[in-house]
Design a protein around this motif. Structure first.
Motif, mmCIF file in Angstrom:
data_model
loop_
_atom_site.group_PDB
_atom_site.id
_atom_site.type_symbol
_atom_site.label_atom_id
_atom_site.label_comp_id
_atom_site.label_asym_id
_atom_site.label_seq_id
_atom_site.Cartn_x
_atom_site.Cartn_y
_atom_site.Cartn_z
ATOM 1 N N GLN A 14 15.293 46.578 22.249
ATOM 2 C CA GLN A 14 14.655 47.126 23.448
ATOM 3 C C GLN A 14 13.702 46.111 24.071
ATOM 4 O O GLN A 14 12.941 45.453 23.370
ATOM 5 N N GLY A 15 13.732 46.020 25.393
ATOM 6 C CA GLY A 15 12.794 45.167 26.114
ATOM 7 C C GLY A 15 13.134 43.697 26.032
ATOM 8 O O GLY A 15 14.105 43.281 25.403
ATOM 9 N N GLN A 16 12.294 42.895 26.677
ATOM 10 C CA GLN A 16 12.452 41.444 26.688
ATOM 11 C C GLN A 16 11.471 40.797 25.708
ATOM 12 O O GLN A 16 10.397 41.347 25.444
ATOM 13 N N PRO A 17 11.821 39.622 25.165
ATOM 14 C CA PRO A 17 10.906 38.944 24.239
ATOM 15 C C PRO A 17 9.553 38.651 24.891
ATOM 16 O O PRO A 17 9.483 38.270 26.061
ATOM 17 N N GLN A 18 8.490 38.836 24.134
ATOM 18 C CA GLN A 18 7.132 38.551 24.583
ATOM 19 C C GLN A 18 6.522 37.483 23.684
ATOM 20 O O GLN A 18 6.660 37.542 22.458
ATOM 21 N N LEU A 19 5.837 36.526 24.292
ATOM 22 C CA LEU A 19 5.197 35.451 23.534
ATOM 23 C C LEU A 19 3.944 35.972 22.838
ATOM 24 O O LEU A 19 3.099 36.615 23.462
ATOM 25 N N VAL A 20 3.844 35.717 21.530
ATOM 26 C CA VAL A 20 2.616 36.039 20.795
ATOM 27 C C VAL A 20 1.600 34.942 21.086
ATOM 28 O O VAL A 20 1.787 33.791 20.703
ATOM 29 N N SER A 57 -0.659 27.704 4.892
ATOM 30 C CA SER A 57 -0.702 29.117 5.280
ATOM 31 C C SER A 57 -2.110 29.540 5.684
ATOM 32 O O SER A 57 -3.107 29.070 5.124
ATOM 33 N N TYR A 58 -2.155 30.437 6.659
ATOM 34 C CA TYR A 58 -3.402 31.018 7.152
ATOM 35 C C TYR A 58 -3.338 32.536 7.029
ATOM 36 O O TYR A 58 -2.249 33.121 7.042
ATOM 37 N N ARG A 59 -4.507 33.166 6.929
ATOM 38 C CA ARG A 59 -4.596 34.613 6.832
ATOM 39 C C ARG A 59 -5.428 35.157 7.985
ATOM 40 O O ARG A 59 -6.489 34.609 8.307
ATOM 41 N N THR A 60 -4.935 36.215 8.609
ATOM 42 C CA THR A 60 -5.733 36.911 9.616
ATOM 43 C C THR A 60 -6.025 38.324 9.153
ATOM 44 O O THR A 60 -5.341 38.875 8.277
ATOM 45 N N VAL A 61 -7.056 38.933 9.762
ATOM 46 C CA VAL A 61 -7.359 40.341 9.531
ATOM 47 C C VAL A 61 -7.405 41.043 10.887
ATOM 48 O O VAL A 61 -7.702 40.431 11.917
ATOM 49 N N GLY A 62 -7.087 42.320 10.872
ATOM 50 C CA GLY A 62 -7.090 43.083 12.109
ATOM 51 C C GLY A 62 -6.751 44.535 11.862
ATOM 52 O O GLY A 62 -6.513 44.955 10.723
ATOM 53 N N PRO A 63 -6.707 45.335 12.924
ATOM 54 C CA PRO A 63 -6.482 46.774 12.786
ATOM 55 C C PRO A 63 -5.021 47.179 12.707
ATOM 56 O O PRO A 63 -4.721 48.365 12.583
ATOM 57 N N SER A 64 -4.098 46.223 12.787
ATOM 58 C CA SER A 64 -2.683 46.541 12.889
ATOM 59 C C SER A 64 -1.852 45.608 12.023
ATOM 60 O O SER A 64 -2.267 44.484 11.712
ATOM 61 N N ALA A 65 -0.664 46.092 11.671
ATOM 62 C CA ALA A 65 0.282 45.260 10.915
ATOM 63 C C ALA A 65 0.929 44.204 11.784
ATOM 64 O O ALA A 65 1.570 43.284 11.260
ATOM 65 N N LEU A 66 0.775 44.296 13.098
ATOM 66 C CA LEU A 66 1.464 43.411 14.022
ATOM 67 C C LEU A 66 0.622 42.176 14.340
ATOM 68 O O LEU A 66 -0.569 42.288 14.651
ATOM 69 N N PRO A 67 1.211 40.978 14.295
ATOM 70 C CA PRO A 67 0.450 39.731 14.475
ATOM 71 C C PRO A 67 -0.321 39.637 15.785
ATOM 72 O O PRO A 67 -1.427 39.078 15.812
ATOM 73 N N GLU A 68 0.233 40.138 16.876
ATOM 74 C CA GLU A 68 -0.445 39.992 18.166
ATOM 75 C C GLU A 68 -1.733 40.800 18.246
ATOM 76 O O GLU A 68 -2.540 40.614 19.163
ATOM 77 N N LYS A 69 -1.961 41.692 17.274
ATOM 78 C CA LYS A 69 -3.181 42.506 17.270
ATOM 79 C C LYS A 69 -4.203 42.035 16.241
ATOM 80 O O LYS A 69 -5.225 42.696 16.041
ATOM 81 N N SER A 70 -3.929 40.887 15.607
ATOM 82 C CA SER A 70 -4.914 40.321 14.680
ATOM 83 C C SER A 70 -6.188 39.963 15.424
ATOM 84 O O SER A 70 -6.147 39.544 16.586
ATOM 85 N N LYS A 71 -7.319 40.088 14.747
ATOM 86 C CA LYS A 71 -8.617 39.853 15.386
ATOM 87 C C LYS A 71 -9.206 38.477 15.089
ATOM 88 O O LYS A 71 -9.860 37.876 15.938
ATOM 89 N N LYS A 72 -8.994 37.977 13.861
ATOM 90 C CA LYS A 72 -9.623 36.700 13.531
ATOM 91 C C LYS A 72 -8.955 36.075 12.315
ATOM 92 O O LYS A 72 -8.323 36.748 11.499
ATOM 93 N N LEU A 73 -9.081 34.751 12.210
ATOM 94 C CA LEU A 73 -8.719 34.047 10.993
ATOM 95 C C LEU A 73 -9.771 34.340 9.930
ATOM 96 O O LEU A 73 -10.972 34.274 10.192
ATOM 97 N N SER A 74 -9.321 34.663 8.735
ATOM 98 C CA SER A 74 -10.263 34.962 7.656
ATOM 99 C C SER A 74 -9.638 34.537 6.322
ATOM 100 O O SER A 74 -8.737 35.206 5.823
ATOM 101 N N PRO A 75 -10.069 33.398 5.773
ATOM 102 C CA PRO A 75 -11.110 32.486 6.243
ATOM 103 C C PRO A 75 -10.632 31.672 7.446
ATOM 104 O O PRO A 75 -9.475 31.764 7.831
ATOM 105 N N ARG A 76 -11.536 30.866 7.992
ATOM 106 C CA ARG A 76 -11.181 30.057 9.160
ATOM 107 C C ARG A 76 -10.237 28.910 8.792
ATOM 108 O O ARG A 76 -9.515 28.414 9.646
ATOM 109 N N HIS A 77 -10.248 28.522 7.545
ATOM 110 C CA HIS A 77 -9.426 27.397 7.098
ATOM 111 C C HIS A 77 -8.157 27.915 6.410
ATOM 112 O O HIS A 77 -8.001 29.124 6.165
ATOM 113 N N LYS A 78 -7.273 27.008 6.064
ATOM 114 C CA LYS A 78 -6.037 27.368 5.368
ATOM 115 C C LYS A 78 -6.357 28.009 4.024
ATOM 116 O O LYS A 78 -7.406 27.732 3.418
ATOM 117 N N VAL A 79 -5.451 28.858 3.541
ATOM 118 C CA VAL A 79 -5.639 29.483 2.231
ATOM 119 C C VAL A 79 -4.797 28.804 1.152
ATOM 120 O O VAL A 79 -5.045 28.986 -0.042
#
Length: 310
Positions: A14-20, A57-79
């Protein structure tokens, strides 16, 4: 022939691809993703943790399972990962391809794609690598990792740089058979050891999981009609509760993204094209299906496809 749910289900894109967009400042955004994206909830805080594969690899945290809704890198550096100027198995980098909780207090197991970049030898324009699968563990929800070493590869490292070894993997807990299942480059391996340790893995020989040599060349998987799966790599596997089937997507070397399913691993139905390449010179690689509700390992009727287009 009797009704076979592994081949009778249908899908609709469904729909067209959207850039993250790079809203959190991923340092390696240009090359994202470079493998399977892992997405899971921190049950203690309710936040979603997402792990992104690149040369590190990097880790983000956020309110959703979807990458485009991540809020911040946590930690700021690679894990984990990063390139190393030395003759070691991960000189070209290493990155998490699958992450699994092993407890509710922060313990995790990770299966890592590692690349030996033939340090000290001319690699030419193709940046050749000898690939292997390594094991890593975390005790702080994936904020840092301790690497346990290589657990799988294919063949010996060649004297001259070339694409070699074996990785580009995804690993799931096969709850039906109480084992780890590793999908690799058109083949598979299993381990009945919950720690996934070196020496516990057995590769597919064409009929069963019997090959114990961690450098053995496994047999290619065939579909339920007896045909080899179209050549490709970087599978992503989840249990779909709507279909009651394992669903796998992977990229073909031809640039298409394929989809297939199985009632029991590794007996996949004939593949179908989920996402066609847009033109002769384009490729759609490194796919992951993610559920807004469950993350990357469990899905339902609606899933979101993430991939790299280049």
């Amino acid at each position: 022939q009797s009704h076979n749910p592994a081949t009778s289900w249908t899908f609709e894109v469904q729909g067209q691809p959207q850039l993250v967009q790079n809203q959190v400042g991923w340092p390696k955004y240009k090359w994202m993703p470079d493998g399977h994206i892992s997405s899971m909830k921190n049950k203690k805080t309710g936040e979603w943790l997402i792990f992104y594969p690149n040369s590190e690899s990097y880790r983000t945290v956020g309110p959703s399972a979807l990458p485009e809704k991540s809020k911040k890198l946590s930690p700021r550096h690679k894990v984990i990962g990063g390139k190393i100027n030395a003759n070691v198995y991960n000189s070209g980098g290493m990155w998490l391809m699958s992450v699994h909780r092993t407890s509710n207090n922060g313990k995790m197991i990770g299966f890592v794609h590692a690349e030996d970049s033939f340090y000290g030898l001319p690699r030419g324009e193709k940046n050749y690598a000898y690939k292997s699968v390594a094991l890593a563990c975390s005790s702080n929800y994936g904020a840092s990792w301790k690497v346990q070493g290589v657990i799988q590869t294919r063949g010996n490292k060649p004297a001259h740089p070339s694409w070699s070894g074996g990785a580009d993997q995804d690993v799931v807990w096969d709850w039906k058979n109480k084992r780890w299942y590793m999908g690799t480059v058109m083949s598979a391996a299993v381990s009945y050891d919950k720690s996934g340790r070196y020496g516990s893995w057995r590769k597919w020989d064409g009929e069963q999981f019997s090959l114990a040599d961690f450098k053995a060349d496994p047999a290619k998987l065939r579909d339920t009609n007896g045909n080899e799966l179209p050549a490709g790599a970087n599978p992503s596997i989840h249990w779909n509760t709507y279909l009651q089937l394992w669903v796998m997507v992977y990229h073909g070397w031809d640039g298409n993204i394929y989809i297939t399913s199985a009632r029991d691993l590794p007996y996949f139905s004939p593949v179908r094209v989920l996402k066609h390449r847009e033109g002769y010179s384009t490729k759609n690689w490194y796919p992951t299906l993610i559920s807004n509700e469950f993350g990357d390992r469990r899905g339902g009727r609606k899933m979101t496809l993430y991939y790299r287009n280049f």
